[in-house]
Scaffold this motif. Structure first.
Motif, PDB file in Angstrom:
ATOM      1  N   GLY B 437     -27.336 -79.872  63.158  1.00  0.00           N
ATOM      2  CA  GLY B 437     -27.838 -79.180  64.339  1.00  0.00           C
ATOM      3  C   GLY B 437     -29.302 -79.537  64.508  1.00  0.00           C
ATOM      4  N   PRO B 438     -29.797 -79.544  65.755  1.00  0.00           N
ATOM      5  CA  PRO B 438     -31.183 -79.945  65.972  1.00  0.00           C
ATOM      6  C   PRO B 438     -32.147 -79.134  65.094  1.00  0.00           C
ATOM      7  N   ASN B 439     -32.998 -79.847  64.370  1.00  0.00           N
ATOM      8  CA  ASN B 439     -34.005 -79.246  63.485  1.00  0.00           C
ATOM      9  C   ASN B 439     -33.476 -78.373  62.342  1.00  0.00           C
ATOM     10  N   SER B 440     -32.200 -78.514  62.044  1.00  0.00           N
ATOM     11  CA  SER B 440     -31.655 -77.811  60.880  1.00  0.00           C
ATOM     12  C   SER B 440     -32.148 -78.507  59.611  1.00  0.00           C
ATOM     13  N   ARG B 441     -32.159 -77.765  58.515  1.00  0.00           N
ATOM     14  CA  ARG B 441     -32.631 -78.323  57.244  1.00  0.00           C
ATOM     15  C   ARG B 441     -31.518 -78.248  56.210  1.00  0.00           C
ATOM     16  N   THR B 442     -31.070 -79.406  55.760  1.00  0.00           N
ATOM     17  CA  THR B 442     -29.906 -79.474  54.888  1.00  0.00           C
ATOM     18  C   THR B 442     -30.279 -79.798  53.455  1.00  0.00           C
ATOM     19  N   LEU B 443     -29.703 -79.048  52.511  1.00  0.00           N
ATOM     20  CA  LEU B 443     -29.838 -79.363  51.098  1.00  0.00           C
ATOM     21  C   LEU B 443     -28.440 -79.675  50.578  1.00  0.00           C
ATOM     22  N   LEU B 444     -28.218 -80.918  50.217  1.00  0.00           N
ATOM     23  CA  LEU B 444     -26.895 -81.311  49.743  1.00  0.00           C
ATOM     24  C   LEU B 444     -26.694 -80.867  48.305  1.00  0.00           C
ATOM     25  N   ALA B 445     -25.476 -80.417  48.017  1.00  0.00           N
ATOM     26  CA  ALA B 445     -25.195 -79.955  46.665  1.00  0.00           C
ATOM     27  C   ALA B 445     -23.692 -79.871  46.450  1.00  0.00           C
ATOM     28  N   SER B 446     -23.305 -79.519  45.234  1.00  0.00           N
ATOM     29  CA  SER B 446     -21.893 -79.382  44.888  1.00  0.00           C
ATOM     30  C   SER B 446     -21.382 -78.017  45.341  1.00  0.00           C
ATOM     31  N   PRO B 447     -20.053 -77.840  45.353  1.00  0.00           N
ATOM     32  CA  PRO B 447     -19.503 -76.524  45.687  1.00  0.00           C
ATOM     33  C   PRO B 447     -19.982 -75.418  44.729  1.00  0.00           C
ATOM     34  N   LEU B 448     -20.303 -75.778  43.496  1.00  0.00           N
ATOM     35  CA  LEU B 448     -20.779 -74.749  42.549  1.00  0.00           C
ATOM     36  C   LEU B 448     -22.197 -74.295  42.892  1.00  0.00           C
ATOM     37  N   VAL B 449     -23.043 -75.267  43.236  1.00  0.00           N
ATOM     38  CA  VAL B 449     -24.412 -74.910  43.639  1.00  0.00           C
ATOM     39  C   VAL B 449     -24.364 -74.105  44.939  1.00  0.00           C
ATOM     40  N   ALA B 450     -23.443 -74.517  45.828  1.00  0.00           N
ATOM     41  CA  ALA B 450     -23.280 -73.785  47.087  1.00  0.00           C
ATOM     42  C   ALA B 450     -22.827 -72.350  46.810  1.00  0.00           C
ATOM     43  N   ALA B 451     -21.901 -72.200  45.854  1.00  0.00           N
ATOM     44  CA  ALA B 451     -21.391 -70.863  45.519  1.00  0.00           C
ATOM     45  C   ALA B 451     -22.514 -69.992  44.954  1.00  0.00           C
ATOM     46  N   ALA B 452     -23.318 -70.574  44.072  1.00  0.00           N
ATOM     47  CA  ALA B 452     -24.415 -69.806  43.468  1.00  0.00           C
ATOM     48  C   ALA B 452     -25.401 -69.359  44.547  1.00  0.00           C
ATOM     49  N   ALA B 453     -25.691 -70.264  45.508  1.00  0.00           N
ATOM     50  CA  ALA B 453     -26.625 -69.910  46.586  1.00  0.00           C
ATOM     51  C   ALA B 453     -26.037 -68.827  47.478  1.00  0.00           C
ATOM     52  N   ALA B 454     -24.730 -68.897  47.697  1.00  0.00           N
ATOM     53  CA  ALA B 454     -24.086 -67.914  48.567  1.00  0.00           C
ATOM     54  C   ALA B 454     -24.117 -66.521  47.945  1.00  0.00           C
ATOM     55  N   ILE B 455     -24.079 -66.463  46.619  1.00  0.00           N
ATOM     56  CA  ILE B 455     -24.067 -65.170  45.925  1.00  0.00           C
ATOM     57  C   ILE B 455     -25.479 -64.580  45.798  1.00  0.00           C
ATOM     58  N   THR B 456     -26.440 -65.408  45.458  1.00  0.00           N
ATOM     59  CA  THR B 456     -27.788 -64.870  45.233  1.00  0.00           C
ATOM     60  C   THR B 456     -28.659 -64.914  46.487  1.00  0.00           C
ATOM     61  N   GLY B 457     -28.262 -65.749  47.455  1.00  0.00           N
ATOM     62  CA  GLY B 457     -29.077 -65.905  48.660  1.00  0.00           C
ATOM     63  C   GLY B 457     -30.292 -66.799  48.425  1.00  0.00           C
ATOM     64  N   LYS B 458     -30.316 -67.421  47.263  1.00  0.00           N
ATOM     65  CA  LYS B 458     -31.448 -68.278  46.908  1.00  0.00           C
ATOM     66  C   LYS B 458     -30.911 -69.545  46.250  1.00  0.00           C
ATOM     67  N   ILE B 459     -31.748 -70.543  46.156  1.00  0.00           N
ATOM     68  CA  ILE B 459     -31.339 -71.734  45.420  1.00  0.00           C
ATOM     69  C   ILE B 459     -31.291 -71.378  43.938  1.00  0.00           C
ATOM     70  N   THR B 460     -30.094 -71.539  43.387  1.00  0.00           N
ATOM     71  CA  THR B 460     -29.824 -71.009  42.056  1.00  0.00           C
ATOM     72  C   THR B 460     -29.057 -72.036  41.233  1.00  0.00           C
ATOM     73  N   ASP B 461     -29.397 -72.150  39.990  1.00  0.00           N
ATOM     74  CA  ASP B 461     -28.634 -73.005  39.083  1.00  0.00           C
ATOM     75  C   ASP B 461     -27.320 -72.295  38.760  1.00  0.00           C
ATOM     76  N   PRO B 462     -26.186 -72.886  39.106  1.00  0.00           N
ATOM     77  CA  PRO B 462     -24.916 -72.179  38.893  1.00  0.00           C
ATOM     78  C   PRO B 462     -24.679 -71.845  37.421  1.00  0.00           C
ATOM     79  N   ARG B 463     -25.279 -72.614  36.521  1.00  0.00           N
ATOM     80  CA  ARG B 463     -25.058 -72.376  35.092  1.00  0.00           C
ATOM     81  C   ARG B 463     -25.629 -71.027  34.668  1.00  0.00           C
ATOM     82  N   ASP B 464     -26.607 -70.543  35.435  1.00  0.00           N
ATOM     83  CA  ASP B 464     -27.188 -69.240  35.090  1.00  0.00           C
ATOM     84  C   ASP B 464     -26.244 -68.088  35.402  1.00  0.00           C
ATOM     85  N   LEU B 465     -25.218 -68.349  36.179  1.00  0.00           N
ATOM     86  CA  LEU B 465     -24.275 -67.280  36.541  1.00  0.00           C
ATOM     87  C   LEU B 465     -22.900 -67.493  35.937  1.00  0.00           C
ATOM     88  N   MET B 466     -22.774 -68.514  35.091  1.00  0.00           N
ATOM     89  CA  MET B 466     -21.436 -68.837  34.572  1.00  0.00           C
ATOM     90  C   MET B 466     -21.203 -68.268  33.193  1.00  0.00           C
TER      91      MET B 466
END
Ligand code: SF4
Lengths: 197, 466
Positions: B437-466
């Motif tokens: 989308g115009p001027n959107s900012r994308t951070l590429l990552a794995s589904p696990l990193v995406a899951a961790a971000a979705a849960i904490t609302g922040k960029i999070t190392d998924p290993r910290d929640l596993m």
């Protein structure tokens, strides 16, 4: 349906000293909705050229009268990303005949050649030289000679030779296109298919 | 006999003829088309008064431009609807098989090809889409083409191609917990750069690669184009054969035995030469995330953005432009930064295994209030399987909702656009400016990193929640 024949010419150039200019910048996906090949030049570099209110961004190279010509000069790894041929169409439709860079993405290069747009790959140091010549004098001219495979800075006479596949060179010079050629091979293709099983 | 690479074997078996001093006429076994890059090819064909040479070898589905809600309703956007209708009309007119919207086999073309067994070892496969490289996971020679080339295939079942150079990337060893194939891909690209593979076809080899599931291999091959390579290829093995067997278009009976015997020969011979080689250790790879505007600008999730002090000239301008677009500073950490959107899907990570991983991670947790999450299955079959396996339920309980299949926010041609300035942790494949989308900012990552971000609302190392 032939492509335009490529003829030796001299022109000013438009500088875009940015690397990794990807196909999403050349033409954003939301402008790929047409079912015919026309009007893509209007949206060339859309999101750099226009702001969110569709006003031209002052200072962007395509918006200033400072730069003109049919040669686009860009930083390395030009055309990376998607296979969309719309990128080559947009550049050609806008009026460019040549893109100069120190490195091109593969699919873009094929797409460009298939549409009569010549990618000229030069050494990084020569590219920097071209940028500095344009910076000094926006009216500086460059000569593109496909027969001799030579790109010349007219003012200084400095030249770089560039590579092109001999077959593609023939096509460009004569305006031939691959599809006519492949269709003429249909019998050989059928024979190949029969030989496989 | 001359030692050959896997790539050479498949390439050589498909050369109809070589033009002296020029490209080869390369025979194409399978051709996939979608609504965005094919219409102009059909117009060209018709202008020349040509028929489709072998309509039985082309398969079509709309995916790029379709909405991911209310797919049973007519498409609202007129231009999108027009493209999808054009695809339908072209397929009908020329006798091409189409899995249209709502068909039980519809989906992103690179997801449904393998699902249906249309993708098989040793084939040449092309599509007017750069992520055709996905199919290389099966030991097929698969690459993206432009619209002129789509027209070539329709007209002659061939393309004209110069033979690319060959690169081998070997990854040995064992991956750490929480590190998956998307991380391998982002790691490799960060090492060799977004253009490091240009001019090459890559073979992936080594113990870490053969230990990957078929779906994980697809993710890796899918991302080959992001380092500039035309494609990636992995030698087929028992996992490959088991995956293909019994699928809709897989060979059966005697034909299967014959095919299998051939497929088993598809590996690089001892002593075969590559033009370039890299070797990496799986143990060096962390969960990855990108900080810039090309997929080569990636790093381990706990790392700091490079300071860029060693860059000069155009390199420096490009680096600074990229960080300023992203709203990041050189040298800073990403971990802990707030996230606005999470996108799980695309031909990179929209397969059932990806949804399983995501669901397992978020099970018993809840989505962060500040995050909008779009979970988009790669196909109707993935959607159905997610339902049957109870993933949809798990996701719902955790505050997520499954959308309907399509490319969606991967390229934001439909309504699934990330708003300007917002941060999106995305399992797709491109973080280019404005890609989502115009001027959107994308951070590429794995589904696990995406899951961790979705849960904490922040960029999070998924290993910290596993
Ligand atoms: S999901 Fe994204 S990368 Fe894949 S085919 Fe669709 S638009 Fe292309």
């Amino acid at each position: 349906m032939a492509i335009d024949k490529f003829i030796t010419f001299t022109s000013k150039a438009v500088p875009l000293p940015i690397e990794n200019v990807d196909t999403d910048q050349i033409i954003p996906a939301r402008f790929l909705k047409a079912v015919e090949r026309k009007g893509f030049g209007d949206n060339l570099f859309r999101d750099w050229r226009y702001d969110k209110n569709n006003q031209p961004v002052p200072g962007f190279v395509l918006n200033t009268p400072t730069y003109s010509g049919t040669i686009l000069v860009a930083g390395k790894n030009f055309g990376s990303g998607s296979s969309r041929e719309h990128a080559a169409w947009a550049i050609y439709d806008f009026g460019f005949k040549v893109v100069v860079s120190s490195f091109f993405a593969d699919i873009f290069k094929n797409n460009a050649l298939n549409n009569g747009l010549l990618p000229v790959q030069v050494e990084g140091s020569f590219l920097e030289k071209i940028f500095s010549v344009i910076k000094e004098d926006a009216g500086a001219e460059f000569k593109v000679d496909l027969i001799e495979q030579k790109f010349t800075i007219v003012k200084t006479g400095e030249a770089a030779s560039f590579d092109i596949n001999p077959y593609k060179k023939e096509c460009l010079l004569n305006g031939y296109d691959d599809i006519d050629y492949l269709v003429s091979c249909r019998d050989e293709i059928t024979a190949f298919e029969q030989g496989r099983h | 006999m001359e030692a050959k690479t896997l790539f050479d074997k498949v390439w050589d078996a498909h050369v109809v003829k070589k033009i002296v001093g020029g490209p080869s006429v390369l025979y194409i076994d399978r051709h996939f088309i979608h609504e965005v890059t094919s219409p102009v090819a059909f117009v060209g064909l018709e202008k020349r008064g040509l028929n489709v040479f072998h309509p039985g070898q082309t398969f079509a589905t709309p995916d790029h431009n379709i909405p991911t809600i209310d797919q049973d309703q007519p498409i609202k956007d007129e231009l999108s609807r027009n493209q999808v209708n054009k695809l339908t009309a072209n397929c009908q007119k020329h006798g091409i098989t189409l899995y249209g919207l709502n068909h039980k086999w519809a989906g992103i073309i690179h997801v449904i090809g393998p699902e249906l067994g249309l993708t098989q070892p040793g084939m040449t496969i092309v599509c007017g889409d750069s992520h055709t490289s996905t199919h290389g996971a099966f030991g097929a020679l698969a690459f993206g083409i432009g619209t002129s080339e789509v027209e070539m295939v329709l007209a002659s079942q061939c393309v004209l191609q110069p033979k690319p150079k060959k690169m081998r990337i070997t990854v040995n060893g064992t991956l750490h917990k929480g590190v998956i194939s998307k991380d391998i891909a982002l790691y490799i690209i960060s090492k060799i750069s977004a253009s490091g593979g240009t001019g090459y076809f890559i073979e992936y080899a080594g113990s870490a690669i053969s230990s990957l599931s078929m779906e994980a291999r697809m993710t890796l091959c899918n991302m080959s184009i992001e380092c500039g390579a035309r494609g990636g290829i992995i030698a087929p093995d028992e996992k490959t054969f088991a995956y293909v067997k019994g699928r809709e278009f897989a060979p059966r009976g005697e034909a299967w035995d014959k095919a299998l015997a051939y497929w088993k020969t598809l590996k690089t011979d001892e002593g075969a030469m590559f033009d370039d080689e890299y070797t990496f250790d799986a143990a060096d790879i962390d969960p990855m995330i990108t900080y810039g505007t090309n997929p080569g600008m990636g790093m381990g999730i706990k790392a700091n953005i490079p300071d860029g002090n060693d860059l000069k000239g155009t390199d420096k301008i490009t680096f600074e432009k990229s960080l300023s677009y992203m709203g990041f500073k050189a040298g800073e950490k990403l971990e802990g930064k707030p996230v606005d959107y999470v996108f799980v899907g695309s031909c990179t990570n929209g397969r059932i295994e990806d949804l399983r991983m995501f669901a397992e991670f978020v099970k018993g947790k809840h989505k962060a209030g500040n995050v909008v999450a779009w979970i988009v299955p790669g196909s109707k079959q993935v959607e159905k399987q997610a339902e049957e396996e109870g993933l949809t339920e798990i996701l719902k309980a955790a505050g997520f909702q499954l959308r309907q299949p399509g490319c969606s926010a991967c390229l934001a041609m439909n309504d699934d656009k990330i708003p300007a300035g917002k941060y999106s942790v995305s399992t797709s494949n491109r973080n280019f400016e404005g890609r989502q989308g115009p001027n959107s900012r994308t951070l590429l990552a794995s589904p696990l990193v995406a899951a961790a971000a979705a849960i904490t609302g922040k960029i999070t190392d998924p290993r910290d929640l596993m």
